[in-house]
Write an enzyme that holds these catalytic residues in place. Structure first.
Site, PDB file in Angstrom:
ATOM      1  N   HIS A  72     -46.350  36.068  12.791  1.00  0.00           N
ATOM      2  CA  HIS A  72     -47.275  36.197  11.655  1.00  0.00           C
ATOM      3  C   HIS A  72     -48.336  35.125  11.754  1.00  0.00           C
ATOM      4  O   HIS A  72     -48.038  34.005  12.134  1.00  0.00           O
ATOM      5  CB  HIS A  72     -46.539  35.905  10.345  1.00  0.00           C
ATOM      6  CG  HIS A  72     -45.703  37.016   9.870  1.00  0.00           C
ATOM      7  ND1 HIS A  72     -46.194  38.042   9.128  1.00  0.00           N
ATOM      8  CD2 HIS A  72     -44.384  37.254  10.021  1.00  0.00           C
ATOM      9  CE1 HIS A  72     -45.221  38.873   8.841  1.00  0.00           C
ATOM     10  NE2 HIS A  72     -44.111  38.420   9.382  1.00  0.00           N
ATOM     11  N   TYR A 200     -45.802  36.139  -1.225  1.00  0.00           N
ATOM     12  CA  TYR A 200     -45.260  35.414  -2.381  1.00  0.00           C
ATOM     13  C   TYR A 200     -46.085  35.829  -3.603  1.00  0.00           C
ATOM     14  O   TYR A 200     -47.320  35.766  -3.556  1.00  0.00           O
ATOM     15  CB  TYR A 200     -45.420  33.905  -2.196  1.00  0.00           C
ATOM     16  CG  TYR A 200     -44.629  33.298  -1.050  1.00  0.00           C
ATOM     17  CD1 TYR A 200     -43.378  32.745  -1.278  1.00  0.00           C
ATOM     18  CD2 TYR A 200     -45.145  33.255   0.249  1.00  0.00           C
ATOM     19  CE1 TYR A 200     -42.650  32.165  -0.237  1.00  0.00           C
ATOM     20  CE2 TYR A 200     -44.423  32.681   1.293  1.00  0.00           C
ATOM     21  CZ  TYR A 200     -43.177  32.135   1.042  1.00  0.00           C
ATOM     22  OH  TYR A 200     -42.464  31.577   2.070  1.00  0.00           O
ATOM     23  N   PRO A 292     -35.780  27.646  -1.596  1.00  0.00           N
ATOM     24  CA  PRO A 292     -36.244  28.461  -0.462  1.00  0.00           C
ATOM     25  C   PRO A 292     -37.740  28.789  -0.483  1.00  0.00           C
ATOM     26  O   PRO A 292     -38.244  29.361   0.480  1.00  0.00           O
ATOM     27  CB  PRO A 292     -35.388  29.731  -0.570  1.00  0.00           C
ATOM     28  CG  PRO A 292     -34.898  29.770  -1.976  1.00  0.00           C
ATOM     29  CD  PRO A 292     -34.807  28.357  -2.445  1.00  0.00           C
ATOM     30  N   LYS A 296     -38.132  26.263   4.299  1.00  0.00           N
ATOM     31  CA  LYS A 296     -37.998  25.062   5.121  1.00  0.00           C
ATOM     32  C   LYS A 296     -36.566  24.706   5.551  1.00  0.00           C
ATOM     33  O   LYS A 296     -36.377  23.931   6.489  1.00  0.00           O
ATOM     34  CB  LYS A 296     -38.556  23.844   4.345  1.00  0.00           C
ATOM     35  CG  LYS A 296     -40.058  23.891   4.136  1.00  0.00           C
ATOM     36  CD  LYS A 296     -40.787  23.520   5.397  1.00  0.00           C
ATOM     37  CE  LYS A 296     -42.260  23.721   5.335  1.00  0.00           C
ATOM     38  NZ  LYS A 296     -42.798  24.676   6.285  1.00  0.00           N
ATOM     39  N   TYR A 384     -47.150  24.451   5.541  1.00  0.00           N
ATOM     40  CA  TYR A 384     -46.353  25.685   5.604  1.00  0.00           C
ATOM     41  C   TYR A 384     -45.911  25.963   7.047  1.00  0.00           C
ATOM     42  O   TYR A 384     -44.764  26.351   7.290  1.00  0.00           O
ATOM     43  CB  TYR A 384     -47.155  26.868   5.042  1.00  0.00           C
ATOM     44  CG  TYR A 384     -46.321  28.113   4.864  1.00  0.00           C
ATOM     45  CD1 TYR A 384     -45.302  28.167   3.911  1.00  0.00           C
ATOM     46  CD2 TYR A 384     -46.529  29.234   5.665  1.00  0.00           C
ATOM     47  CE1 TYR A 384     -44.514  29.291   3.761  1.00  0.00           C
ATOM     48  CE2 TYR A 384     -45.744  30.378   5.511  1.00  0.00           C
ATOM     49  CZ  TYR A 384     -44.742  30.398   4.556  1.00  0.00           C
ATOM     50  OH  TYR A 384     -43.961  31.515   4.422  1.00  0.00           O
TER      51      TYR A 384
HETATM   52  P1  RFL Z   1     -25.070  25.988   6.830  1.00  0.00           P
HETATM   53  O1  RFL Z   1     -25.791  27.171   7.316  1.00  0.00           O
HETATM   54  O2  RFL Z   1     -24.619  25.949   5.416  1.00  0.00           O
HETATM   55  O3  RFL Z   1     -23.817  25.787   7.801  1.00  0.00           O
HETATM   56  C1  RFL Z   1     -22.793  24.869   7.505  1.00  0.00           C
HETATM   57  C2  RFL Z   1     -21.515  25.369   8.128  1.00  0.00           C
HETATM   58  O4  RFL Z   1     -20.466  24.426   7.856  1.00  0.00           O
HETATM   59  C3  RFL Z   1     -19.300  25.125   7.452  1.00  0.00           C
HETATM   60  N1  RFL Z   1     -18.462  24.226   6.634  1.00  0.00           N
HETATM   61  C4  RFL Z   1     -17.442  23.516   7.133  1.00  0.00           C
HETATM   62  N2  RFL Z   1     -16.939  23.437   8.365  1.00  0.00           N
HETATM   63  C5  RFL Z   1     -15.882  22.607   8.554  1.00  0.00           C
HETATM   64  N3  RFL Z   1     -15.313  21.888   7.552  1.00  0.00           N
HETATM   65  C6  RFL Z   1     -15.792  21.953   6.299  1.00  0.00           C
HETATM   66  N4  RFL Z   1     -15.211  21.237   5.317  1.00  0.00           N
HETATM   67  C7  RFL Z   1     -16.897  22.780   6.047  1.00  0.00           C
HETATM   68  N5  RFL Z   1     -17.612  23.072   4.946  1.00  0.00           N
HETATM   69  C8  RFL Z   1     -18.556  23.952   5.321  1.00  0.00           C
HETATM   70  C9  RFL Z   1     -19.830  26.324   6.700  1.00  0.00           C
HETATM   71  O5  RFL Z   1     -18.870  27.395   6.682  1.00  0.00           O
HETATM   72  C10 RFL Z   1     -21.061  26.685   7.520  1.00  0.00           C
HETATM   73  O6  RFL Z   1     -20.772  27.597   8.551  1.00  0.00           O
HETATM   74  O7  RFL Z   1     -25.918  24.648   7.051  1.00  0.00           O
HETATM   75  P2  RFL Z   1     -26.939  24.266   8.260  1.00  0.00           P
HETATM   76  O8  RFL Z   1     -26.334  24.565   9.596  1.00  0.00           O
HETATM   77  O9  RFL Z   1     -27.403  22.897   7.934  1.00  0.00           O
HETATM   78  O10 RFL Z   1     -28.160  25.292   8.101  1.00  0.00           O
HETATM   79  C11 RFL Z   1     -28.985  25.259   6.964  1.00  0.00           C
HETATM   80  C12 RFL Z   1     -29.520  26.650   6.635  1.00  0.00           C
HETATM   81  O11 RFL Z   1     -28.426  27.554   6.583  1.00  0.00           O
HETATM   82  C13 RFL Z   1     -30.282  26.679   5.298  1.00  0.00           C
HETATM   83  O12 RFL Z   1     -31.063  25.519   5.155  1.00  0.00           O
HETATM   84  C14 RFL Z   1     -31.208  27.914   5.200  1.00  0.00           C
HETATM   85  O13 RFL Z   1     -30.482  29.099   5.145  1.00  0.00           O
HETATM   86  C15 RFL Z   1     -32.106  27.801   3.942  1.00  0.00           C
HETATM   87  N6  RFL Z   1     -32.961  28.993   3.747  1.00  0.00           N
HETATM   88  C16 RFL Z   1     -34.130  29.156   4.455  1.00  0.00           C
HETATM   89  N7  RFL Z   1     -34.484  28.260   5.413  1.00  0.00           N
HETATM   90  C17 RFL Z   1     -35.605  28.461   6.162  1.00  0.00           C
HETATM   91  O14 RFL Z   1     -35.916  27.601   7.017  1.00  0.00           O
HETATM   92  N8  RFL Z   1     -36.415  29.572   6.030  1.00  0.00           N
HETATM   93  C18 RFL Z   1     -36.117  30.528   5.102  1.00  0.00           C
HETATM   94  O15 RFL Z   1     -36.828  31.540   5.033  1.00  0.00           O
HETATM   95  C19 RFL Z   1     -34.964  30.323   4.238  1.00  0.00           C
HETATM   96  N9  RFL Z   1     -34.613  31.229   3.310  1.00  0.00           N
HETATM   97  C20 RFL Z   1     -32.590  29.953   2.794  1.00  0.00           C
HETATM   98  C21 RFL Z   1     -33.459  31.079   2.583  1.00  0.00           C
HETATM   99  C22 RFL Z   1     -31.390  29.857   2.067  1.00  0.00           C
HETATM  100  C23 RFL Z   1     -31.069  30.819   1.139  1.00  0.00           C
HETATM  101  N10 RFL Z   1     -29.827  30.679   0.454  1.00  0.00           N
HETATM  102  C24 RFL Z   1     -28.906  31.726   0.287  1.00  0.00           C
HETATM  103  C25 RFL Z   1     -29.340  29.367   0.102  1.00  0.00           C
HETATM  104  C26 RFL Z   1     -33.144  32.042   1.657  1.00  0.00           C
HETATM  105  C27 RFL Z   1     -31.969  31.909   0.905  1.00  0.00           C
HETATM  106  C28 RFL Z   1     -31.719  32.958  -0.144  1.00  0.00           C
HETATM  107  C1  PHB Z   2     -36.597  35.373   3.752  1.00  0.00           C
HETATM  108  O1  PHB Z   2     -37.099  36.238   4.486  1.00  0.00           O
HETATM  109  O2  PHB Z   2     -35.392  35.368   3.484  1.00  0.00           O
HETATM  110  C2  PHB Z   2     -37.467  34.305   3.174  1.00  0.00           C
HETATM  111  C3  PHB Z   2     -38.826  34.300   3.476  1.00  0.00           C
HETATM  112  C4  PHB Z   2     -39.631  33.287   2.939  1.00  0.00           C
HETATM  113  C5  PHB Z   2     -39.072  32.322   2.129  1.00  0.00           C
HETATM  114  C6  PHB Z   2     -37.706  32.338   1.856  1.00  0.00           C
HETATM  115  C7  PHB Z   2     -36.908  33.338   2.366  1.00  0.00           C
HETATM  116  O3  PHB Z   2     -39.849  31.353   1.596  1.00  0.00           O
END
Ligand code: RFL
Ligand code: PHB
Length: 391
Positions: A72, A200, A292, A296, A384
């Site tokens: 994009h 957005y 989110p 980031k 961004y």
């Molecule tokens: P994770 O992915 O939470 O992984 C951590 C892992 O540790 C395990 N764990 C354990 N393992 C051993 N012992 C324990 N006691 C443990 N406790 C937990 C867990 O089971 C898991 O497998 O953290 P990590 O690796 O730091 O990654 C971070 C990302 O997952 C997170 O920041 C992103 O998903 C945030 N996020 C977004 N980030 C972006 O860069 N771009 C996006 O578009 C974006 N959209 C989002 C998002 C997060 C969302 N939610 C649901 C919070 C959209 C959403 C809706």
């Molecule tokens: C997504 O595709 O899940 C998504 C995209 C942009 C955001 C957060 C989540 O800022």
């Protein structure tokens, strides 16, 4: 068991760190609390900064992303039901973003670790960290009803916000910065053709976001009250509310269909400093959370483990601790940049329960200003697309 680096958590941070260390001949074991199927079915992030895209390519993991992901030139913001502006990262920074799901990235990382003989222990219960301020730290956990022990040189806490690693740092050492927001994001995944762009929407009914996972897979979110449950949002109600928050031409273009996943996530800003305690280093969501809105979180997880891998490689190759010693402060500079940006965008785009019409009017004025001012847009686009890694 013995390894050089014990990695707690098999999410994107832990798996990427394990892969980066392997490329430089450093051994690690990943200890994950959940079964692998559970980790692989979580629907989360979807947008990658230019730096994360480059990192995936540099470490040999760009193939499927480049084939299936959607590059994009930036994302759109719409407001007042009619105004529209592109955060044009290509024009202002020369860099593109990539829509490629975290689920696919996690699959790619597991495939690479399996191919390279990486040790990943899943379904590990009661994970505990020991002797972190000595030269001989170790990790224990329960698997198949027996207690296992991993001796190591270093521990990487990549176990997300609810993990154990951060909690091993004494509260006298830690400073936590915490901010909760008075709403959540209700997200759905549906097998429908997505809008061509990531959009957005600020609207007086609340925030909405149109995103995508592939040509036939859409991801949409709407701001909702925190006490709502998914049962209160049958698909018809979701689609109707989503469309009401977009300008008419976009609403008409949104293809609807049954949802295949639906969940509500709270929004939170959180930073825990420092990201080191003795031989423990925290990375990713274990150390910080962003709402989110700026996309980031996953990108920060990648920059953290990239910095941490440089520190560990330096230690094993040159017997020098200098990069490990500055890991926390270096990673935190990038973290705070993203925290501020995600907080700013969250404030700019959402409706807050205690707002009065003045708040929404100034928000709309700020959006008008960003759309008119080359300088304001250049600053937004630069953040961004993601600030560069410090080399
Ligand atoms: P994770 O992915 O939470 O992984 C951590 C892992 O540790 C395990 N764990 C354990 N393992 C051993 N012992 C324990 N006691 C443990 N406790 C937990 C867990 O089971 C898991 O497998 O953290 P990590 O690796 O730091 O990654 C971070 C990302 O997952 C997170 O920041 C992103 O998903 C945030 N996020 C977004 N980030 C972006 O860069 N771009 C996006 O578009 C974006 N959209 C989002 C998002 C997060 C969302 N939610 C649901 C919070 C959209 C959403 C809706
Ligand atoms: C997504 O595709 O899940 C998504 C995209 C942009 C955001 C957060 C989540 O800022």
């Amino acid at each position: 068991m013995r390894t050089q680096v014990a990695i707690i958590g098999g999410g994107p941070a832990g798996l990427m760190l394990s892969h980066l260390l392997h490329l430089d001949g450093i051994d690690s074991i990943v200890v994950e609390k959940h079964p692998r199927e559970h980790v692989l079915q979580r629907i989360r992030a979807g947008v990658l900064e230019a730096g994360s895209v480059q990192l995936l390519r540099d470490v040999g993991l760009g193939g499927r992303m480049d084939a299936e992901g959607h590059p994009h030139d930036g994302a759109y913001i719409v407001w007042k039901g009619e105004q529209k502006v592109l955060i044009d990262t290509a024009k202002y920074t020369g860099k593109q973003m990539m829509a490629y799901g975290q689920t696919a990235i996690t699959e790619d990382l597991y495939a690479a670790r399996d191919r390279d003989g990486g040790r990943i222990i899943d379904d590990a219960q009661s994970v505990a960290l020991h002797d972190l301020t000595t030269d001989e730290p170790f990790v224990t956990f329960e698997k198949d009803r027996s207690v296992e022990r991993i001796e190591c040189d270093f521990v990487a806490g990549c176990d997300g916000f609810h993990g154990v690693s951060r909690r091993c740092i004494p509260s006298s050492t830690l400073v936590n910065y915490d901010k909760s927001y008075p709403f959540g994001w209700l997200g759905i995944l549906s097998e429908t053709r997505p809008l061509p762009d990531i959009v957005y929407a600020n609207h007086e009914r609340g925030f909405a976001l149109a995103s995508q996972r592939s040509e036939r897979m859409s991801r949409y979110y709407i701001q909702c009250p925190l006490d709502n449950s998914v049962e209160e949002w049958p698909d018809d109600r979701f689609w109707e509310e989503l469309k009401a928050r977009f300008p008419a031409d976009m609403a008409d273009a949104i293809e609807t269909g049954p949802s295949i996943e639906k969940s509500i996530a709270p929004l939170r800003s959180f930073v825990s400093e420092p990201m080191r305690y003795g031989r423990l280093f925290t990375a990713g969501d274990a150390a910080h959370i962003v709402p989110p809105t700026g996309a980031k979180g996953l990108n920060l997880a990648f920059s953290d483990v990239w910095y941490l891998s440089r520190g560990l490689i330096r230690r094993y190759k040159d017997n020098k601790d200098d990069l490990l010693d500055i890991y926390s402060e270096t990673a935190l500079r990038r973290v705070w940049g993203a925290e501020r940006m995600s907080w700013y965008l969250t404030r700019l785009l959402h409706l807050f329960p205690d707002d009065n019409p003045f708040d929404q009017r100034t928000r709309e004025d700020e959006l008008d200003y960003v759309a008119r001012s080359e300088n304001a847009m250049a600053a937004l686009a630069e953040q961004y697309v993601g600030l560069p890694y410090e080399m």
